[in-house]
Scaffold this motif. Structure first.
Motif, PDB file in Angstrom:
ATOM      1  N   VAL A 254       0.843  -1.211   0.000  1.00  0.00           N
ATOM      2  CA  VAL A 254       0.000   0.000   0.000  1.00  0.00           C
ATOM      3  C   VAL A 254       0.870   1.251   0.000  1.00  0.00           C
ATOM      4  N   ALA A 255       1.929   1.259   0.799  1.00  0.00           N
ATOM      5  CA  ALA A 255       2.817   2.415   0.843  1.00  0.00           C
ATOM      6  C   ALA A 255       3.484   2.641  -0.512  1.00  0.00           C
ATOM      7  N   LYS A 256       3.865   1.575  -1.191  1.00  0.00           N
ATOM      8  CA  LYS A 256       4.452   1.703  -2.521  1.00  0.00           C
ATOM      9  C   LYS A 256       3.454   2.296  -3.508  1.00  0.00           C
ATOM     10  N   GLN A 257       2.208   1.829  -3.438  1.00  0.00           N
ATOM     11  CA  GLN A 257       1.181   2.348  -4.342  1.00  0.00           C
ATOM     12  C   GLN A 257       0.883   3.813  -4.074  1.00  0.00           C
ATOM     13  N   GLN A 258       1.056   4.243  -2.839  1.00  0.00           N
ATOM     14  CA  GLN A 258       0.832   5.644  -2.489  1.00  0.00           C
ATOM     15  C   GLN A 258       2.027   6.535  -2.784  1.00  0.00           C
ATOM     16  N   GLY A 259       3.132   5.949  -3.219  1.00  0.00           N
ATOM     17  CA  GLY A 259       4.306   6.726  -3.564  1.00  0.00           C
ATOM     18  C   GLY A 259       5.106   7.224  -2.377  1.00  0.00           C
ATOM     19  N   ARG A 260       5.093   6.488  -1.282  1.00  0.00           N
ATOM     20  CA  ARG A 260       5.865   6.896  -0.110  1.00  0.00           C
ATOM     21  C   ARG A 260       7.364   6.790  -0.383  1.00  0.00           C
TER      22      ARG A 260
ATOM     23  N   GLU B 239      -0.771  -6.494  -7.382  1.00  0.00           N
ATOM     24  CA  GLU B 239      -1.071  -6.161  -8.763  1.00  0.00           C
ATOM     25  C   GLU B 239      -0.454  -7.214  -9.682  1.00  0.00           C
ATOM     26  N   LEU B 240      -1.251  -7.654 -10.649  1.00  0.00           N
ATOM     27  CA  LEU B 240      -0.773  -8.663 -11.592  1.00  0.00           C
ATOM     28  C   LEU B 240      -0.033  -7.979 -12.735  1.00  0.00           C
ATOM     29  N   ASN B 241       1.222  -7.716 -12.516  1.00  0.00           N
ATOM     30  CA  ASN B 241       2.053  -7.131 -13.560  1.00  0.00           C
ATOM     31  C   ASN B 241       3.474  -7.663 -13.418  1.00  0.00           C
TER      32      ASN B 241
ATOM     33  N   VAL C 147     -19.206  -9.697 -14.560  1.00  0.00           N
ATOM     34  CA  VAL C 147     -18.422  -8.683 -13.859  1.00  0.00           C
ATOM     35  C   VAL C 147     -16.987  -8.797 -14.346  1.00  0.00           C
ATOM     36  N   SER C 148     -16.408  -7.654 -14.691  1.00  0.00           N
ATOM     37  CA  SER C 148     -15.058  -7.683 -15.240  1.00  0.00           C
ATOM     38  C   SER C 148     -14.306  -6.423 -14.829  1.00  0.00           C
ATOM     39  N   ARG C 149     -12.994  -6.566 -14.748  1.00  0.00           N
ATOM     40  CA  ARG C 149     -12.127  -5.424 -14.411  1.00  0.00           C
ATOM     41  C   ARG C 149     -11.794  -4.695 -15.711  1.00  0.00           C
ATOM     42  N   VAL C 150     -12.630  -3.730 -16.056  1.00  0.00           N
ATOM     43  CA  VAL C 150     -12.458  -3.014 -17.321  1.00  0.00           C
ATOM     44  C   VAL C 150     -11.790  -1.665 -17.129  1.00  0.00           C
ATOM     45  N   GLY C 151     -11.772  -1.161 -15.903  1.00  0.00           N
ATOM     46  CA  GLY C 151     -11.192   0.154 -15.642  1.00  0.00           C
ATOM     47  C   GLY C 151      -9.850   0.056 -14.963  1.00  0.00           C
ATOM     48  N   ASN C 152      -9.651   0.914 -13.987  1.00  0.00           N
ATOM     49  CA  ASN C 152      -8.392   0.948 -13.236  1.00  0.00           C
ATOM     50  C   ASN C 152      -8.546   0.305 -11.863  1.00  0.00           C
TER      51      ASN C 152
ATOM     52  N   GLN D 260      -7.897  -1.763  -8.817  1.00  0.00           N
ATOM     53  CA  GLN D 260      -6.704  -2.383  -8.254  1.00  0.00           C
ATOM     54  C   GLN D 260      -7.038  -3.682  -7.528  1.00  0.00           C
ATOM     55  N   ASN D 261      -8.210  -3.724  -6.905  1.00  0.00           N
ATOM     56  CA  ASN D 261      -8.624  -4.924  -6.187  1.00  0.00           C
ATOM     57  C   ASN D 261      -9.063  -5.987  -7.185  1.00  0.00           C
ATOM     58  N   LEU D 262      -8.588  -7.217  -6.995  1.00  0.00           N
ATOM     59  CA  LEU D 262      -8.940  -8.290  -7.916  1.00  0.00           C
ATOM     60  C   LEU D 262     -10.414  -8.643  -7.873  1.00  0.00           C
TER      61      LEU D 262
END
Length: 594
Positions: free
Chosen positions: A239-245, A295-297, A504-509, A511-513
């Protein structure tokens, strides 16, 4: 010539004061021809210990010198935290010596090699982890192996989590850390599958299972994984990484444990391990909830270990299938299968090459299932491989009820080996006998029944879609006649088509699976107005982005190859050096004046 021996009685007179008890000198040897059992005997435990020590010495003598040198070198690398040497010994040395000396037998027990490592308890725990993994992978573990491997895992995790001195200053390769977590869960799964087979147990095994009900309990396994996640504070780190800490802020958040690579990677791998355990127990929503922050990347640390990378996508994709989110499952499978195809040449160097290929084969089968239940534009490379491997089943999946055996075959082949958290009643003989006579259905069969129920609900979808594609509007009675059904049954089938075309599909941004939006997965829609069915077909434009990206990458590779290649040199002859080159011929458009 030697002098004759002088008899005792021929010597000088014996001191009469020296009284010798003859009975004490010779005892009762030979008297009455009996052994006096009342004499002191060697303690039985001491005798067993001596025999055990002699057996260990004999086993130690049987160890090849190359293996002894390897263990000493391995131990020294662990003592010095020499990560490079540990990696070489783990990835190469252990597997090479296994193939040469222990392909069909066990490695020496930890107690046998203890003198080589000065009885270092930490190294012996790590050695036992490798020892039992070899037993599970190459041999057939017995009940003692299953119990002792659990005890060794508890010792290892207790050392890492409950050390009085705080974080353990130990460094291990990321591949080994993943294998520790992965093998821990595999042995847990293997124990549950083995324990459920009541009829194959001996009397000794029945007694041990009745007494050891807490061995490999689901609670203890989940407790270890959650404890590693909490110690490493891996969720807080993500979470801290995603927030750019900043790095300083992140270090303060994760604390002493999370700052060490050992605990940091164990935390990551424990998240994936929890995903797997919850899938095995059949809780697919909780499984995705556990890894909601992941995140799946390609940038995540767990992708550096290929086996972990592939396993993550496999279990996430399977969860989406069981939650009827087929477009998300297709997207996940396409992403990881393309990665495996690109990295195939590197996988051959890994000792887990076979396991990665088996998992990929399962994902191709799941991909075929998803495409049958939610047709969509497919990746050509993946589609061709699916047709090559599962051509017969792939053709049958779209034939309604006729395709159910194909669905069943592919599902049972590709699904995980589910387990039941409830053990057989080994502590009650009467209930155990009843359990053996009428065992409950296998967990995989229960999940298969739930899956096929959804497939049967969509069995009429392909036939109905083929009729609707022929018309823009159609009378309901006429459509019912095509289907050989009454209007009420026809409406039910159309509602099944409508439900099958929504997901139901993740079509936008997101982050939660588990997040997503309701979308239409079909290129056709319809409405029922009174007695008329109105059909509207949505033509999906060709997706040129992927085509342009692939060809651009190919052109870039060709250009790089040309730039990196040597320039061609024209052959020089004596005549060409002597005669000047002729002047270029002028053309009309090159003259100054026209």
């Amino acid at each position: 010539m030697s002098q004759p021996r002088v008899s005792l009685w021929a010597t000088e007179e014996i001191d009469e004061d020296l009284q010798v008890d003859v009975n004490l000198a010779i005892g009762n040897y030979g008297q009455n021809g009996l052994y006096n059992d009342a004499q002191p005997r060697i303690d039985e435990a001491t005798l067993v210990a001596v025999q055990h020590q002699m057996a260990q010495q004999a086993a130690f003598a049987q160890i090849p010198d190359a293996v002894k040198r390897f263990i000493v070198h391995f131990h020294q690398a662990v003592l010095e935290n020499n990560l490079a040497e540990i990696t070489v010994a783990y990835d190469s040395g252990w597997n090479r010596l296994t193939e040469k000396y222990y392909a069909k037998t066990e490695w020496p027990e930890a107690e046998v090699i203890a003198p080589l490592v000065n009885d270092d308890q930490l190294f012996l725990i790590l050695y036992r982890e490798l020892y039992y993994r070899h037993v599970y992978s190459r041999l057939q573990p017995d009940i003692d192996d299953r119990f002792h491997s659990y005890e060794n895992s508890c010792e290892l995790f207790n050392y890492l989590l409950n050390s009085e001195e705080g974080p353990v200053p130990l460094q291990l390769p990321e591949q080994w850390l993943w294998d520790i977590v992965d093998e821990f869960i595999y042995q847990f799964q293997s124990f549950y599958v083995w324990r459920a087979r009541v009829k194959t147990k001996t009397e000794e095994e029945l007694v041990m299972l009745a007494d050891g009900s807490q061995v490999w309990s689901a609670y203890s396994v989940l407790n270890v994984l959650y404890s590693l996640i909490q110690k490493s504070k891996i969720n807080e780190f993500i979470v801290a990484k995603q927030q750019g800490r900043s790095e300083a802020e992140i270090a303060e958040i994760v604390g002493d444990y999370g700052s060490l690579p050992l605990y940091h990677m164990l935390g990551y791998f424990s998240l994936i391990g929890l995903l797997r355990v919850h899938v095995l127990l059949g809780d697919f929503t909780l499984a995705l909830k556990v890894v909601e922050n992941v995140e799946l990347n390609q940038k995540n640390p767990f992708t550096r270990v290929t086996a972990c990378h592939v396993a993550t996508y496999y279990y996430v994709g399977f969860c989406y299938i069981m939650l009827r989110r087929y477009p998300d499952a297709i997207r996940v499978f396409v992403q990881i299968l393309n990665f495996i195809l690109r990295m195939r040449q590197y996988h051959t160097r890994s000792y887990q090459y076979d396991q990665i290929n088996k998992t990929a084969d399962r994902m191709y089968a799941l991909f075929a299932i998803c495409n049958a239940l939610s047709p969509s534009r497919l990746d050509d490379n993946i589609l061709n491989i699916v047709k090559d491997r599962y051509g017969d089943q792939f053709a049958k999946l779209s034939r309604g009820d006729e395709g159910l055996p194909a669905f069943e075959e592919l599902f049972l082949y590709a699904c995980p080996k589910f387990i039941s958290a409830n053990p057989p009643p080994y502590d009650d003989q009467e209930q155990l006998a009843a359990y053996a006579e009428d065992p409950p259905s296998e967990p995989a069969q229960r999940h298969l029944a739930l899956f096929l129920a959804d497939v049967r609900a969509q069995a009429a979808v392909p036939t109905l879609r083929s009729f609707l594609k022929l018309y823009t509007s159609l009378d309901a009675a006429k459509l019912a006649g095509f289907l050989d059904a009454d209007e009420e049954e026809m409406v039910q089938q159309m509602m099944a088509v409508k439900a099958a075309s929504r997901s139901v599909s993740r079509v936008g941004n997101e982050q939660n699976l588990l997040d997503g939006q309701m979308i239409s997965t079909s290129d056709m829609d319809f409405i029922i107005n009174e007695n008329m069915v109105h059909i509207s077909e949505v033509t999906v434009g060709r997706r040129f982005a992927g085509w342009f990206i692939r060809n651009t990458e190919h052109a870039q590779r060709v250009l790089d190859g040309i730039k990196n290649g040597p320039l061609p040199q024209a052959p020089q002859t004596a005549a060409s050096e002597a005669e000047p080159a002729p002047a270029p011929k002028k053309v009309a458009w090159a003259t100054a004046e026209t």
